[in-house]
Structure formats: structure tokens, C-alpha cells
Design a protein around this motif. Structure first.
Motif, short mmCIF file in Angstrom:
data_model
loop_
_atom_site.label_atom_id
_atom_site.label_comp_id
_atom_site.label_asym_id
_atom_site.label_seq_id
_atom_site.Cartn_x
_atom_site.Cartn_y
_atom_site.Cartn_z
N VAL A 146 0.85 -1.19 0.00
CA VAL A 146 0.00 0.00 0.00
C VAL A 146 0.88 1.24 0.00
CG1 VAL A 146 -0.27 0.06 2.53
CG2 VAL A 146 -1.98 1.15 1.06
N PHE A 147 0.60 2.15 -0.91
CA PHE A 147 1.27 3.45 -0.97
C PHE A 147 0.42 4.41 -0.15
CE2 PHE A 147 2.34 1.13 -4.81
CZ PHE A 147 3.72 1.28 -4.90
N SER A 148 0.90 4.78 1.03
CA SER A 148 0.07 5.49 2.00
C SER A 148 0.23 7.00 1.98
CB SER A 148 0.37 4.97 3.41
OG SER A 148 1.70 5.29 3.79
N GLY A 149 1.10 7.52 1.13
CA GLY A 149 1.30 8.97 1.12
C GLY A 149 1.73 9.46 2.49
N GLU A 176 -9.61 2.59 10.06
CA GLU A 176 -10.68 1.96 9.30
C GLU A 176 -10.25 1.48 7.91
OE1 GLU A 176 -14.08 4.49 9.18
OE2 GLU A 176 -14.45 4.37 11.35
N LYS A 177 -9.21 2.10 7.35
CA LYS A 177 -8.81 1.74 5.99
C LYS A 177 -7.48 0.99 5.95
CE LYS A 177 -12.41 3.91 4.46
NZ LYS A 177 -12.33 5.18 3.71
N LEU A 178 -6.47 1.48 6.65
CA LEU A 178 -5.13 0.89 6.52
C LEU A 178 -4.90 -0.26 7.49
CD1 LEU A 178 -3.03 4.15 5.96
CD2 LEU A 178 -3.95 2.57 4.26
N LEU A 179 -5.28 -0.10 8.73
CA LEU A 179 -5.01 -1.15 9.71
C LEU A 179 -5.92 -2.36 9.54
CD1 LEU A 179 -4.21 0.78 13.01
CD2 LEU A 179 -2.71 0.15 11.10
N THR A 180 -6.88 -2.28 8.63
CA THR A 180 -7.71 -3.45 8.31
C THR A 180 -7.08 -4.32 7.22
OG1 THR A 180 -9.00 -2.19 6.70
CG2 THR A 180 -9.83 -2.24 8.95
N THR A 185 1.13 -6.60 5.05
CA THR A 185 1.13 -5.60 3.98
C THR A 185 2.29 -4.62 4.16
OG1 THR A 185 -1.27 -5.73 3.78
CG2 THR A 185 -0.20 -3.78 2.85
N LEU A 186 3.04 -4.42 3.09
CA LEU A 186 4.15 -3.47 3.09
C LEU A 186 3.60 -2.06 2.89
CD1 LEU A 186 7.30 -3.20 3.11
CD2 LEU A 186 7.17 -3.30 0.60
N VAL A 187 3.98 -1.15 3.78
CA VAL A 187 3.52 0.24 3.72
C VAL A 187 4.64 1.10 3.16
CG1 VAL A 187 2.63 2.20 5.03
CG2 VAL A 187 2.03 -0.14 5.71
N LEU A 188 4.40 1.71 2.01
CA LEU A 188 5.36 2.61 1.37
C LEU A 188 4.85 4.03 1.56
CD1 LEU A 188 6.17 0.59 -1.87
CD2 LEU A 188 7.33 0.55 0.35
N SER A 189 5.53 4.78 2.42
CA SER A 189 5.06 6.09 2.86
C SER A 189 5.66 7.22 2.04
CB SER A 189 5.42 6.28 4.34
OG SER A 189 4.92 5.24 5.14
N ILE A 197 2.03 -3.13 8.15
CA ILE A 197 0.85 -2.90 8.97
C ILE A 197 1.05 -3.50 10.35
CG2 ILE A 197 -1.59 -3.46 9.24
CD1 ILE A 197 -1.07 -1.25 7.19
N GLU A 198 1.64 -4.68 10.41
CA GLU A 198 1.86 -5.33 11.71
C GLU A 198 2.74 -4.49 12.62
OE1 GLU A 198 3.27 -9.65 13.51
OE2 GLU A 198 3.93 -9.06 11.50
N LEU A 199 3.83 -3.96 12.09
CA LEU A 199 4.74 -3.16 12.91
C LEU A 199 4.04 -1.91 13.45
CD1 LEU A 199 8.06 -3.38 10.85
CD2 LEU A 199 7.60 -4.38 13.11
N GLU A 200 3.22 -1.29 12.62
CA GLU A 200 2.54 -0.08 13.07
C GLU A 200 1.43 -0.39 14.07
OE1 GLU A 200 4.14 2.68 12.38
OE2 GLU A 200 5.42 1.20 11.40
#
Length: 210
Positions: A146-149, A176-180, A185-189, A197-200
Motif C-alpha cells: 500500500v502506498f500510503s502517502g 478503518e482503511k489501513l489497519l484493516t 502488507t508493506l507500507v510505502l510512505s 501494517i503489523e509493525l505499526e
């Protein structure tokens, strides 16, 4: 799919080249240094298909027009920020920079959540406002990315003290959107290193107690 993170511009905003096996790519948040970005694209013999913006703050749009014009590709942004590319007071450059940053109007407005298909790229768009009113995240379910901006960072969240920002809205978007999404899932900020997601969920101090 492969990805490359390229920090660009005055705030070293993460631009991403998201590439398929055919050397086609999506360019996410080209924040500046158009010549550097162009050189990398050419050196890798990539074929850009589109520019996707997670939002339209100045540090995410600095190279938009140069890259768009070089490859004649469309720019996507959420409808809530349709005027931000052309307006330095809305995109923030009028307040944060010595000069004003702006670009031409977007080619496509993202009006709703759902799937977008560009070439053989298929991304689900999540509306994740709070950092800005038109912030979106792009999720590739097949690649688990997920590209989370500037919504969610490694160990942090986006600032909400800029025009259109709202802290409670941002926390709601993240929960409601990302942690679900699946924990792996790899988060590219938009800034800083990648995370998951797990780490966050486990260690992001800004998300505890919401």
C-alpha cells in the motif's frame, strides 16, 4: 511487480516507480528534481503509464508537469484537491517555499473509492483524509503493498496542522482503511522508510488508545 523509492525535492519526499515485467511503470508522487527522475527512468528503460498522486501538497507535485510532458501521461488526483495543482496557496508552497510551486490541472479526478486499472496495474483506492482532504492510499492486493502517502509513516502519522487537516479524521482513516489490511502488507510512505501494517499496529505510539 517491483518498486523503487526515490527521495526527491526540498523535503526529500518519496517518489515511487512501480514497475511490471514489461518495463511499464506508474510514477507515484514525483515531488521534484525532474531531471534526476527522468534520468533514472531512462536508464532503466521504463515506460511510464501515469502519475498517481496520494495528495497534492507542494512537496509531492514539484516534477509533475515535467514528467507528464516528457512522456505524455495522465495525472490522477482526488476530486477534493482538483484545484491544488494550480494554486500555491492550496498546495502550501506559498507558505513554505521561497518560490511558488504549481502544475497544470489534473487529467483524471478520483471521485470514489474502488479499483483503478492502468495497463495491467490494478490498484484499489482508499480515501484516507486527515493529512489533507483529498489524501488517498493505493493498495495492490496481489503484491501486498500500500502506498500510503503522508497518512501513515514508520512509527508516526501525517501532520494535521495544515489547511484541511484534521487529527481525528486521520486517525479514523488509518484505523478503518489501513489497519484493516493484512498485517504483512508493506507500507510505502511519503517520507522515511518502509514499514508493515503489523509493525505499526504493534508499535506506532500515535495509534495507541484510539
Amino acid at each position: 511487480m517491483n518498486w523503487r523509492q526515490i527521495p526527491l525535492g526540498p523535503l526529500q519526499t518519496n517518489c515511487y516507480l512501480y514497475t511490471n515485467g514489461n518495463k511499464e511503470c506508474l510514477i507515484i508522487d514525483p515531488g521534484g528534481e525532474a531531471q534526476k527522475l527522468t534520468s533514472i527512468i531512462q536508464q532503466q528503460h521504463l515506460k511510464p503509464l501515469a502519475i498517481l498522486l496520494t495528495h497534492a501538497h507542494f512537496d509531492h507535485i514539484g516534477a509533475v508537469d515535467d514528467i507528464r510532458n516528457e512522456w505524455k501521461i495522465p495525472v490522477y488526483v482526488h476530486k477534493n484537491e482538483k484545484d491544488w495543482l494550480t494554486n500555491p496557496s492550496l498546495n502550501g508552497s506559498e507558505y513554505f517555499m521561497a518560490g511558488k510551486i504549481k502544475a497544470s490541472e489534473p487529467d483524471h479526478l478520483i471521485k470514489d473509492e474502488g479499483m483503478i486499472e492502468i495497463g495491467n496495474f490494478k490498484l484499489r483506492v482508499f480515501e484516507t483524509p486527515g493529512h489533507s482532504p483529498g489524501s488517498v492510499s493505493y493498495y495492490d492486493i496481489q503484491s501486498g503493498i500500500v502506498f500510503s502517502g503522508d497518512a501513515l509513516f514508520a512509527g508516526s502519522i501525517g501532520r494535521t496542522d495544515l489547511p484541511g487537516g484534521n487529527h481525528e479524521t486521520l486517525l479514523k482513516s488509518i484505523h478503518e482503511k489501513l489497519l484493516t489490511l493484512p498485517e504483512e502488507t508493506l507500507v510505502l510512505s511519503g517520507h522515511g522508510p518502509d514499514t508493515t501494517i503489523e509493525l505499526e499496529m504493534e508499535g506506532n505510539p500515535f495509534l495507541n488508545g484510539f
